[in-house]
Design a protein around this motif. Structure first.
Motif, PDB file in Angstrom:
ATOM      1  N   VAL A   1       0.853  -1.180   0.000  1.00 11.68           N
ATOM      2  CA  VAL A   1       0.000   0.000   0.000  1.00 11.68           C
ATOM      3  C   VAL A   1       0.890   1.231   0.000  1.00 11.68           C
ATOM      4  CG1 VAL A   1      -1.805   1.261   1.240  1.00 11.68           C
ATOM      5  CG2 VAL A   1      -1.788  -1.250   1.269  1.00 11.68           C
ATOM      6  N   TYR A   2       0.527   2.223  -0.819  1.00 11.43           N
ATOM      7  CA  TYR A   2       1.309   3.454  -0.851  1.00 11.43           C
ATOM      8  C   TYR A   2       0.360   4.623  -1.102  1.00 11.43           C
ATOM      9  CZ  TYR A   2       0.864   3.244  -5.950  1.00 11.43           C
ATOM     10  OH  TYR A   2       0.372   3.205  -7.226  1.00 11.43           O
ATOM     11  N   GLU A   3       0.826   5.823  -0.789  1.00  9.22           N
ATOM     12  CA  GLU A   3       0.017   7.010  -1.036  1.00  9.22           C
ATOM     13  C   GLU A   3       0.256   7.486  -2.466  1.00  9.22           C
ATOM     14  OE1 GLU A   3      -1.142  11.331   0.927  1.00  9.22           O
ATOM     15  OE2 GLU A   3       0.403  10.071   1.863  1.00  9.22           O
ATOM     16  N   GLU A   4      -0.829   7.791  -3.135  1.00  8.14           N
ATOM     17  CA  GLU A   4      -0.737   8.144  -4.558  1.00  8.14           C
ATOM     18  C   GLU A   4       0.079   9.416  -4.790  1.00  8.14           C
ATOM     19  OE1 GLU A   4      -4.112   7.853  -7.773  1.00  8.14           O
ATOM     20  OE2 GLU A   4      -4.222   9.843  -6.810  1.00  8.14           O
ATOM     21  N   ALA A   5       0.062  10.332  -3.836  1.00 13.90           N
ATOM     22  CA  ALA A   5       0.698  11.641  -4.042  1.00 13.90           C
ATOM     23  C   ALA A   5       2.178  11.517  -4.335  1.00 13.90           C
ATOM     24  CB  ALA A   5       0.469  12.526  -2.822  1.00 13.90           C
ATOM     25  N   ASP A   6       2.874  10.560  -3.678  1.00 13.43           N
ATOM     26  CA  ASP A   6       4.310  10.473  -3.913  1.00 13.43           C
ATOM     27  C   ASP A   6       4.794   9.055  -4.211  1.00 13.43           C
ATOM     28  OD1 ASP A   6       4.120   9.281  -1.435  1.00 13.43           O
ATOM     29  OD2 ASP A   6       4.931  11.014  -0.361  1.00 13.43           O
ATOM     30  N   GLY A   7       3.938   8.074  -3.990  1.00 15.43           N
ATOM     31  CA  GLY A   7       4.321   6.709  -4.303  1.00 15.43           C
ATOM     32  C   GLY A   7       5.227   6.064  -3.290  1.00 15.43           C
ATOM     33  N   GLU A   8       5.817   6.812  -2.427  1.00 17.20           N
ATOM     34  CA  GLU A   8       6.715   6.296  -1.397  1.00 17.20           C
ATOM     35  C   GLU A   8       6.485   7.108  -0.121  1.00 17.20           C
ATOM     36  OE1 GLU A   8       8.493   3.694  -1.585  1.00 17.20           O
ATOM     37  OE2 GLU A   8       8.464   3.314  -3.749  1.00 17.20           O
ATOM     38  N   PRO A   9       6.802   6.589   1.032  1.00 13.89           N
ATOM     39  CA  PRO A   9       7.223   5.208   1.269  1.00 13.89           C
ATOM     40  C   PRO A   9       6.031   4.264   1.300  1.00 13.89           C
ATOM     41  CG  PRO A   9       7.079   6.352   3.350  1.00 13.89           C
ATOM     42  CD  PRO A   9       6.748   7.376   2.283  1.00 13.89           C
ATOM     43  N   VAL A  10       6.314   2.992   1.254  1.00 10.41           N
ATOM     44  CA  VAL A  10       5.264   1.979   1.389  1.00 10.41           C
ATOM     45  C   VAL A  10       4.704   2.050   2.792  1.00 10.41           C
ATOM     46  CG1 VAL A  10       4.800  -0.500   1.408  1.00 10.41           C
ATOM     47  CG2 VAL A  10       6.283   0.494  -0.353  1.00 10.41           C
ATOM     48  N   ILE A  11       3.384   1.989   2.901  1.00  6.35           N
ATOM     49  CA  ILE A  11       2.711   2.122   4.184  1.00  6.35           C
ATOM     50  C   ILE A  11       2.462   0.738   4.774  1.00  6.35           C
ATOM     51  CG2 ILE A  11       0.590   2.934   5.309  1.00  6.35           C
ATOM     52  CD1 ILE A  11       0.386   4.980   3.005  1.00  6.35           C
ATOM     53  N   PRO A  12       2.881   0.503   6.012  1.00  2.60           N
ATOM     54  CA  PRO A  12       2.618  -0.804   6.632  1.00  2.60           C
ATOM     55  C   PRO A  12       1.119  -1.095   6.643  1.00  2.60           C
ATOM     56  CG  PRO A  12       4.173   0.455   7.953  1.00  2.60           C
ATOM     57  CD  PRO A  12       3.633   1.394   6.913  1.00  2.60           C
ATOM     58  N   HIS A  13       0.779  -2.345   6.375  1.00  2.00           N
ATOM     59  CA  HIS A  13      -0.624  -2.726   6.366  1.00  2.00           C
ATOM     60  C   HIS A  13      -0.769  -4.137   6.911  1.00  2.00           C
ATOM     61  CE1 HIS A  13       0.635  -4.845   2.687  1.00  2.00           C
ATOM     62  NE2 HIS A  13      -0.413  -5.629   2.918  1.00  2.00           N
ATOM     63  N   GLN A  14      -2.012  -4.505   7.171  1.00  2.00           N
ATOM     64  CA  GLN A  14      -2.317  -5.869   7.595  1.00  2.00           C
ATOM     65  C   GLN A  14      -3.654  -6.261   6.995  1.00  2.00           C
ATOM     66  OE1 GLN A  14      -1.598  -6.762  11.687  1.00  2.00           O
ATOM     67  NE2 GLN A  14      -3.052  -8.464  11.763  1.00  2.00           N
ATOM     68  N   MET A  15      -3.686  -7.426   6.346  1.00  2.00           N
ATOM     69  CA  MET A  15      -4.922  -7.891   5.722  1.00  2.00           C
ATOM     70  C   MET A  15      -5.527  -9.016   6.558  1.00  2.00           C
ATOM     71  SD  MET A  15      -5.752  -9.141   1.819  1.00  2.00           S
ATOM     72  CE  MET A  15      -5.170 -10.830   1.981  1.00  2.00           C
ATOM     73  N   GLU A  16      -6.859  -8.970   6.667  1.00  2.00           N
ATOM     74  CA  GLU A  16      -7.591  -9.979   7.416  1.00  2.00           C
ATOM     75  C   GLU A  16      -8.867 -10.295   6.653  1.00  2.00           C
ATOM     76  OE1 GLU A  16      -9.583 -10.507  11.882  1.00  2.00           O
ATOM     77  OE2 GLU A  16      -8.438  -8.701  11.363  1.00  2.00           O
ATOM     78  N   VAL A  17      -9.204 -11.563   6.583  1.00  2.00           N
ATOM     79  CA  VAL A  17     -10.446 -11.974   5.932  1.00  2.00           C
ATOM     80  C   VAL A  17     -11.614 -11.706   6.887  1.00  2.00           C
ATOM     81  CG1 VAL A  17     -11.744 -13.886   4.909  1.00  2.00           C
ATOM     82  CG2 VAL A  17      -9.268 -13.721   4.571  1.00  2.00           C
ATOM     83  N   VAL A  18     -12.593 -10.933   6.430  1.00  2.00           N
ATOM     84  CA  VAL A  18     -13.778 -10.623   7.226  1.00  2.00           C
ATOM     85  C   VAL A  18     -15.004 -10.902   6.362  1.00  2.00           C
ATOM     86  CG1 VAL A  18     -12.571  -8.888   8.601  1.00  2.00           C
ATOM     87  CG2 VAL A  18     -13.739  -8.197   6.503  1.00  2.00           C
ATOM     88  N   SER A  19     -16.189 -10.719   6.939  1.00  2.00           N
ATOM     89  CA  SER A  19     -17.411 -11.045   6.202  1.00  2.00           C
ATOM     90  C   SER A  19     -17.577 -10.190   4.962  1.00  2.00           C
ATOM     91  CB  SER A  19     -18.627 -10.879   7.116  1.00  2.00           C
ATOM     92  OG  SER A  19     -18.718  -9.546   7.587  1.00  2.00           O
TER      93      SER A  19
END
Length: 815
Positions: free
Chosen positions: A455-473
């Motif tokens: 995941v990154y912010e479109e405005a500058d492309g960097e830095p990569v933003i820490p994320h966590q994915m979880e399966v939900v309903s």
């Protein structure tokens, strides 16, 4: 019986509005619209002389909701006749919209409080007085809403069944100081049908507040004997109590029921009484404004009190906890819709008003048909229940439809093939937001990233933003931690990883092949996922939470200070469930056992059970947070689990309670222990209520309830240096009094006994008439805790509670 002074009894004749207690809600609407027509005919017959015995008749419209129902159906001729009766002073408007619980928020209360005045101004009049009946209190902000709507006077007709009047006595005035320092003159009145007890309504005599040898219901054998005896006894009692006035106020209904019709014969009786006894006790039918004009002319000093007036009767809302949860979400989302639309998207005000009307109707104080407990199978019980619940459902549907439209105007893309992985996140608040935003992938979309994604912010492309994915309903939830300035919006994108992350067959840390985590690490190092989890604790950079099989969660260590945020000596561990049941002797006594409970809301033989921790399981471990499930065994349930989501980079824990509640007919209560503290030796509990932040046991009127309170966004433990807040999106009731059966303490009687452990009051079916009889079903309730030095003032704490309770808007966008 000899009286020592000349007396005057002022009589307010009205119809108590109970939306669904005695009849179907739509039938009640029809009744009340017609009652206004009947009142018009009575005052016209009295003025023209066709019914001279009715001369002097006055009618008070208890709620403006009833007037609205009349105005919707009235012919032009009826509209003019009604306006004429108002101008002549024969009929008067009350500034009360409906008799409410404390569920409704300040925005809607304030708007509805102005409705009567707006109509009055349209016909050249004003409204300066209001009355309520059959309720036992109001959030402090209600006083401000009334005052801001032009209301100067409030008649409170309390009903002390399972409740009590404020200030320690009735038939007395006081000034209620509002949160902003304004003042309302309150007459602390009697029960709204005391006039029927005194015999003022022939054929509609009641023995409810007065129980004596003349006990009767309906038509008295000797009506005049009953009236003469009871009126004199009542006034003699006031004299014996050194009552300072020579007048009293009495309310009367035309029939022996709530939602009763006007009755001209009440005035006929008053005229006969005055002819016979007027020299000693004169009776006058009056209106609210005229009565308060008289009160304001008195010379006896009137005290001023400042603070909250907790309602004893809001507890019905947890007998239908799922629908209350839906209501609270809809009310909160409506505020979010207004923020998102502000200056950018035009809202249909008629649709907004309709949603607010549905919310008001759900929050109105009636909570079901009168026989819901002793004949819970009755078709009317079910019919009225689904209608009540439909108010919450329809409000939710309407609000979310508006939210969809506003988000679409703000750039939300609808589902389509080839939709870019582009997301807009909006801070709708006028303050900085730092917290979690959630982006969503559809269930099949992760397969489009075989090597993972970033995941990154479109405005500058960097830095990569820490994320966590979880399966939900909803699909795949991707959480990121962000900071947004007031009203700021930012765009984020998802792109494939350049290469697949390496993996090993197993961890080199301390974990056996049995996959049981029950040892401490030999080395001081941060785990790769940021969260440490064992069989008896979970730990992040900010907190260490420990539990035992016997006591549940026993410590909640703030790692910044080393302080335990769980109060020492607490009876139950943090978030331990507590179940109570008072068994009825037989099915035939299901109502009677409840009737005798009084203000305890349980019997002296109540059986109380605390949940026992039965197992622990890791659910999720990732870069941003870890989730652990604590399974409990608890009487009255077939399943009970507690989920703790602990964040690595924020001093925050999200809590979810999931249960399958057994269906039980006996009166029950379900609580959740919240024995928290700020971490400072001296802190103060604050509650966020409608229109005001209050300290329970401090900021409230004398003689009011101290056992429980209805909150809007949550509660907070605050000191000058730091605080801990508990956001409560789903469950509005906070129990502050002891759970044990015994004498209940009113405000002013605590003698320092204000430190009882706190509980969320989740469920109850104790009331003997119109609560839902069974609490059986599936539930999930949420709580969100944050702590730290930034939460040192109630305004900041509850602003954050509101942000935590409403997920910050984020959506897929293509533009």
């Amino acid at each position: 019986m000899q009286l020592n002074r000349k007396w005057k009894i002022y009589v307010i004749h009205h119809s108590h509005s109970d939306i669904g207690y005695t009849e179907r809600q739509e039938k009640i609407e029809q009744y009340h619209a017609d009652y206004v027509r009947q009142a018009i005919r009575i005052v016209e017959d009295a003025r023209t002389g066709s019914r001279p015995e009715w001369q002097g008749f006055k009618w008070t419209c208890e709620t403006f909701w009833a007037v609205e129902r009349f105005l919707e159906k009235a012919s032009p001729d009826e509209l003019e006749r009604f306006a004429s009766a108002l101008r002549q002073g024969d009929i008067e408007l009350s500034g009360t919209y409906l008799n409410m619980t404390e569920l409704i928020d300040y925005d809607i209360v304030g708007k509805k409080a102005k409705a009567a005045g707006e109509y009055a101004r349209s016909i050249g009049l004003s409204v300066n007085s209001a009355m309520t009946a059959d309720i036992n209190g109001y959030s402090w902000g209600y006083s401000q809403a009334l005052y801001d709507a032009g209301i100067e006077n409030l008649l409170s007709c309390v009903h002390t069944h399972h409740g009590m009047f404020a200030i320690g006595r009735k038939q007395t005035p006081f000034y209620w100081e509002t949160p902003k320092g304004d003042r309302l003159l309150v007459w602390n009145g009697e029960h709204y049908m005391l006039g029927n007890d005194l015999g003022l309504s022939p054929g509609a005599v009641l023995s409810y507040t007065i129980r004596d040898e003349l006990d009767t219901y309906g038509t008295a054998t000797d009506h005049w004997k009953l009236a003469e005896t009871r009126i004199r006894r009542y006034l003699a009692q006031l004299e014996s109590e050194e009552y300072p006035y020579s007048f009293a106020l009495v309310n009367v209904m035309g029939l022996l029921r709530d939602n009763a019709a006007p009755n001209g014969d009440v005035m006929a009786f008053i005229r006969q009484w005055n002819e016979k006894h007027g020299e000693q006790v004169e009776i006058e039918m009056t209106t609210l404004s005229r009565f308060f004009e008289h009160v304001r002319k008195q010379t006896a000093p009137i005290p001023t009190y400042r603070g909250d007036w907790p309602d004893w009767w809001t507890d019905g809302v947890v007998s239908t906890a799922v629908h209350t949860q839906v209501f609270r979400d809809a009310q909160r989302t409506l505020r979010q819709v207004k923020r998102l639309a502000n200056g950018r998207v035009s809202l249909d005000e008629k649709r907004v008003a309709q949603a607010e009307h549905q919310l008001m109707m759900y929050a109105e104080h009636t909570w079901g048909y009168h026989s819901s407990v002793y004949e819970p199978w009755h078709p009317m019980v079910h019919a009225l229940a689904v209608r009540k619940e439909a108010y919450a459902a329809e409000a939710s549907r309407s609000v979310y439809t508006m939210l969809d439209e506003v988000l679409h105007e703000r750039g939300e893309a609808l589902l389509a093939a080839g939709l870019p992985f582009r997301y807009k996140v909006i801070n709708p608040y006028d303050h900085v937001f730092r917290g979690v935003a959630c982006l969503y992938l559809e269930s099949w979309e992760p397969s489009m990233f075989p090597n993972g994604f970033e995941v990154y912010e479109e405005a500058d492309g960097e830095p990569v933003i820490p994320h966590q994915m979880e399966v939900v309903s909803r699909g795949n939830q991707i959480s990121i931690v962000i900071r947004l300035a007031p009203q700021e919006e930012r765009v984020f994108r998802i792109r494939p990883n350049g290469s697949k992350p390496a993996a090993t067959t197993s961890s080199t840390r301390l974990r056996g092949n049995d996959r049981v985590s029950d040892l401490m690490d030999l080395y001081e190092s941060k785990p790769q996922n940021g969260i440490v989890l064992s069989e008896n604790h979970i730990e992040s950079a900010h907190v260490c939470i420990r539990w035992t099989s016997s006591d549940g969660i026993v410590s909640w260590i703030d790692k910044a200070t080393g302080e335990n945020l769980v109060r020492s000596g607490s009876i139950h561990g943090a978030f331990t469930p507590v179940y109570e049941v008072t068994q009825a002797p037989s099915e035939a006594m299901m109502a009677d056992v409840r009737r005798r409970m009084g203000r305890n809301r349980k019997g002296p033989d109540v059986r109380r059970y605390a949940g026992r921790l039965a197992g622990v399981q890791s659910v999720v471990q990732g870069e941003l947070y870890g989730v652990v499930e604590l399974r409990y065994e608890l009487e009255g349930t077939s399943h009970y689990s507690l989920y703790l989501k602990v964040y690595q980079d924020i001093a925050r824990v999200d809590v979810s309670v999931r249960m399958h509640k057994d269906s039980v007919w006996d009166p029950e209560n379900m609580y959740l222990s919240l024995p928290f503290r700020s971490g400072e030796a001296e802190d103060q509990l604050w509650l966020h209520k409608t229109g005001a932040n209050v300290r329970p046991g401090v900021d409230q009127l004398p003689g009011t309830c101290t056992d429980y309170y209805c909150v809007q966004e949550g509660m907070a433990f605050l000191s000058d240096r730091r605080g801990l807040l508990v956001a409560a999106p789903d469950t509005p009731l906070i129990q502050t009094g002891p759970l044990e059966h015994g004498r209940r303490l009113l405000q002013g009687q605590q003698d320092g006994e204000t430190g009882h452990p706190l509980y969320a009051w989740l469920l109850s079916n104790y009331w003997e008439t119109n609560f839902k009889a069974t609490l059986g079903g599936f539930y999930e309730f949420h709580y969100r805790l944050q702590w730290g030095p930034e939460w040192d003032r109630p305004e900041k704490a509850f602003r954050q509670c509101e942000a935590l309770n409403a997920e910050i808007p984020s959506f897929r966008t293509s533009s």
